[in-house]
Design a protein around this motif. Structure first.
Motif, PDB file in Angstrom:
ATOM      1  N   MET A 143       2.602  -9.840  -1.481  1.00 27.97           N
ATOM      2  CA  MET A 143       3.941  -9.816  -2.068  1.00 27.97           C
ATOM      3  C   MET A 143       4.844 -10.861  -1.419  1.00 27.97           C
ATOM      4  O   MET A 143       5.682 -11.476  -2.087  1.00 27.97           O
ATOM      5  CB  MET A 143       4.548  -8.416  -1.937  1.00 27.97           C
ATOM      6  N   ALA A 144       4.692 -11.061  -0.112  1.00 29.55           N
ATOM      7  CA  ALA A 144       5.490 -12.078   0.568  1.00 29.55           C
ATOM      8  C   ALA A 144       5.134 -13.479   0.069  1.00 29.55           C
ATOM      9  O   ALA A 144       6.007 -14.346  -0.084  1.00 29.55           O
ATOM     10  CB  ALA A 144       5.262 -11.989   2.080  1.00 29.55           C
ATOM     11  N   GLU A 145       3.864 -13.707  -0.187  1.00 33.57           N
ATOM     12  CA  GLU A 145       3.402 -15.024  -0.618  1.00 33.57           C
ATOM     13  C   GLU A 145       3.769 -15.313  -2.065  1.00 33.57           C
ATOM     14  O   GLU A 145       4.054 -16.458  -2.432  1.00 33.57           O
ATOM     15  CB  GLU A 145       1.882 -15.131  -0.438  1.00 33.57           C
ATOM     16  N   PHE A 146       3.796 -14.279  -2.895  1.00 31.29           N
ATOM     17  CA  PHE A 146       4.025 -14.464  -4.334  1.00 31.29           C
ATOM     18  C   PHE A 146       5.192 -13.594  -4.800  1.00 31.29           C
ATOM     19  O   PHE A 146       5.052 -12.768  -5.698  1.00 31.29           O
ATOM     20  CB  PHE A 146       2.743 -14.135  -5.104  1.00 31.29           C
ATOM     21  N   ILE A 152     -18.783  -1.887  -1.347  1.00 37.13           N
ATOM     22  CA  ILE A 152     -17.338  -1.739  -1.521  1.00 37.13           C
ATOM     23  C   ILE A 152     -16.914  -0.473  -0.792  1.00 37.13           C
ATOM     24  O   ILE A 152     -17.405   0.623  -1.084  1.00 37.13           O
ATOM     25  CB  ILE A 152     -16.962  -1.659  -3.005  1.00 37.13           C
ATOM     26  N   VAL A 153     -15.973  -0.620   0.140  1.00 40.37           N
ATOM     27  CA  VAL A 153     -15.620   0.513   1.002  1.00 40.37           C
ATOM     28  C   VAL A 153     -14.251   1.098   0.666  1.00 40.37           C
ATOM     29  O   VAL A 153     -13.876   2.141   1.203  1.00 40.37           O
ATOM     30  CB  VAL A 153     -15.658   0.096   2.480  1.00 40.37           C
ATOM     31  N   GLY A 154     -13.487   0.443  -0.212  1.00 36.94           N
ATOM     32  CA  GLY A 154     -12.182   0.970  -0.571  1.00 36.94           C
ATOM     33  C   GLY A 154     -11.505   0.102  -1.607  1.00 36.94           C
ATOM     34  O   GLY A 154     -12.023  -0.937  -2.020  1.00 36.94           O
ATOM     35  N   CYS A 155     -10.340   0.543  -2.041  1.00 36.98           N
ATOM     36  CA  CYS A 155      -9.583  -0.203  -3.041  1.00 36.98           C
ATOM     37  C   CYS A 155      -8.093  -0.039  -2.777  1.00 36.98           C
ATOM     38  O   CYS A 155      -7.665   0.855  -2.039  1.00 36.98           O
ATOM     39  CB  CYS A 155      -9.925   0.263  -4.456  1.00 36.98           C
ATOM     40  N   SER A 156      -7.317  -0.912  -3.387  1.00 38.10           N
ATOM     41  CA  SER A 156      -5.876  -0.910  -3.154  1.00 38.10           C
ATOM     42  C   SER A 156      -5.227  -1.727  -4.264  1.00 38.10           C
ATOM     43  O   SER A 156      -5.810  -2.707  -4.726  1.00 38.10           O
ATOM     44  CB  SER A 156      -5.570  -1.533  -1.789  1.00 38.10           C
ATOM     45  N   GLY A 157      -4.010  -1.329  -4.686  1.00 37.71           N
ATOM     46  CA  GLY A 157      -3.408  -2.020  -5.810  1.00 37.71           C
ATOM     47  C   GLY A 157      -1.909  -2.199  -5.695  1.00 37.71           C
ATOM     48  O   GLY A 157      -1.247  -1.582  -4.861  1.00 37.71           O
ATOM     49  N   ILE A 158      -1.387  -3.064  -6.556  1.00 36.92           N
ATOM     50  CA  ILE A 158       0.051  -3.270  -6.703  1.00 36.92           C
ATOM     51  C   ILE A 158       0.357  -3.384  -8.194  1.00 36.92           C
ATOM     52  O   ILE A 158      -0.277  -4.170  -8.901  1.00 36.92           O
ATOM     53  CB  ILE A 158       0.556  -4.557  -6.028  1.00 36.92           C
ATOM     54  N   SER A 179       8.458  -2.512  -8.469  1.00 39.71           N
ATOM     55  CA  SER A 179       7.042  -2.681  -8.149  1.00 39.71           C
ATOM     56  C   SER A 179       6.525  -1.434  -7.443  1.00 39.71           C
ATOM     57  O   SER A 179       7.295  -0.692  -6.828  1.00 39.71           O
ATOM     58  CB  SER A 179       6.833  -3.901  -7.254  1.00 39.71           C
ATOM     59  N   GLU A 180       5.218  -1.218  -7.533  1.00 37.45           N
ATOM     60  CA  GLU A 180       4.633  -0.025  -6.916  1.00 37.45           C
ATOM     61  C   GLU A 180       3.371  -0.370  -6.139  1.00 37.45           C
ATOM     62  O   GLU A 180       2.471  -1.034  -6.673  1.00 37.45           O
ATOM     63  CB  GLU A 180       4.288   1.023  -7.979  1.00 37.45           C
TER      64      GLU A 180
END
Length: 342
Positions: free
Chosen positions: A150-153, A72-78, A122-123
């Protein structure tokens, strides 16, 4: 190949490593076992929701995985929304005018007012890419794929989105802005205050933060200088968001005074320019680089790949198709990684 996917419980140790490496001031990724486990469980619940009519308190957390090594090289969230259960604080930069026509005095003074103005939006959050992998536009992929999600959902997210930028602090985690607040209102250092906020313990903010607007001119020179400024390591991320349409509207973090940027989701460049097309599989020796994702929630996958785009289809190679878990005829969403028009 680096692929973005939903986080799983098996990724806990990797997430903990990211938290350790992220350093001070990264509020959404504190080094706290219980909180990280809860974030993973909360993300699992969010991805498992098959039908969502409006955004709630879901938190979507993703990891970027090297499929060859499993690392695992990174992470990202909404965050679908913020502030619905726990207060979401900012300082709002404003102006107060002191004017005496008789004396010929006019002063327009900047103020900082504690507020909850971003409640319900949203953040984009928790973006961290480990140092060895900060190349080959991996960071751009790890940030921008969220805009395709976000565009898809769209029904899962608010009309507006924000991103909090890390403010100025030194290598020891000391913030000039917090130092001033600590001297006058608090008896804890920046690291402790930031950590408490990260684990959701925010009661002390309402109890101890000044309730009246603060005149910026009353801050010491060092604190004034960092209001609305970003940490040096955060400048590339801010630049990328600005290129997507995010703008600073005068809201800053209550601890380090880093800027928060905002945008209407429909006006995000990657949202506007993304396309949803059926996929074909074939040789793509040359072609522009795109971010490509499938159109599923629980089984979401995203990556960068060279593609061939026509008005009716997008062609990707077999390895990319396998990583995305798509078959010929399945829908994918794409956007140019380099900003070139397709």
């Amino acid at each position: 190949m680096l692929v973005v996917r939903p986080i799983t419980p098996q990724d806990y140790q990797a997430l903990y490593t990211c938290a350790e490496e992220s350093g001070h001031g990264f509020t959404s990724l504190p080094v706290d076992e219980d909180l990280l486990q809860r974030r993973i469980a909360r993300a699992q619940e969010a991805f498992a929701l098959e039908q969502v009519s409006k955004p709630g308190e879901e938190g979507y957390l993703f990891v970027m995985e090297d499929t060859e090594t499993g690392e695992i090289v990174g992470c990202s969230g909404i965050e679908a929304t913020v502030g619905l259960s726990d207060a979401f604080y900012h300082y709002r930069l404003g102006k107060e005018v002191h004017h005496s026509r008789q004396l010929g005095v006019y002063n327009a003074l900047e103020t900082l007012t504690l507020c909850n103005d971003y409640t319900g939006v949203s953040e984009l959050c928790t973006l961290f890419l480990r140092e060895p992998f900060r190349k080959n536009m991996n960071g751009r992929v790890l940030s921008r794929f969220r805009m395709l999600f976000m565009a898809e959902f769209k029904e899962r997210f608010s009309q507006y989105a924000i991103a909090e930028m890390r403010g100025v602090s030194n290598d020891d985690g000391e913030s000039p802005f917090w130092r001033w607040l600590q001297q006058h209102f608090f008896s804890m250092d920046f690291i402790d205050a930031d950590y408490l906020t990260g684990i959701g313990e925010k009661t002390f903010i309402a109890e101890l933060m000044p309730r009246q607007p603060i005149y910026v001119k009353l801050l010491d020179a060092e604190a004034q200088a960092v209001v609305g400024q970003v940490h040096k390591s955060t400048r590339p991320a801010l630049g990328m968001l600005e290129s997507e349409g995010f703008r600073f509207r005068g809201y800053v973090d209550i601890f380090d005074a880093g800027p928060t940027v905002e945008v209407e989701v429909n006006n995000i460049k990657s949202v506007r320019e993304s396309k949803r097309l059926p996929v074909t599989i074939g040789e793509v020796a040359e072609g522009p680089l795109y971010i490509v994702c499938n159109t599923r929630v629980a089984d979401f996958r995203a990556l960068q790949a060279r593609v061939k785009v026509t008005a009716e289809t997008v062609t990707i190679d077999a390895d990319s198709a396998a990583a995305l878990r798509v078959q010929p005829g399945d829908q994918v969403r794409i956007v140019s990684l380099t900003g070139e028009n397709s």
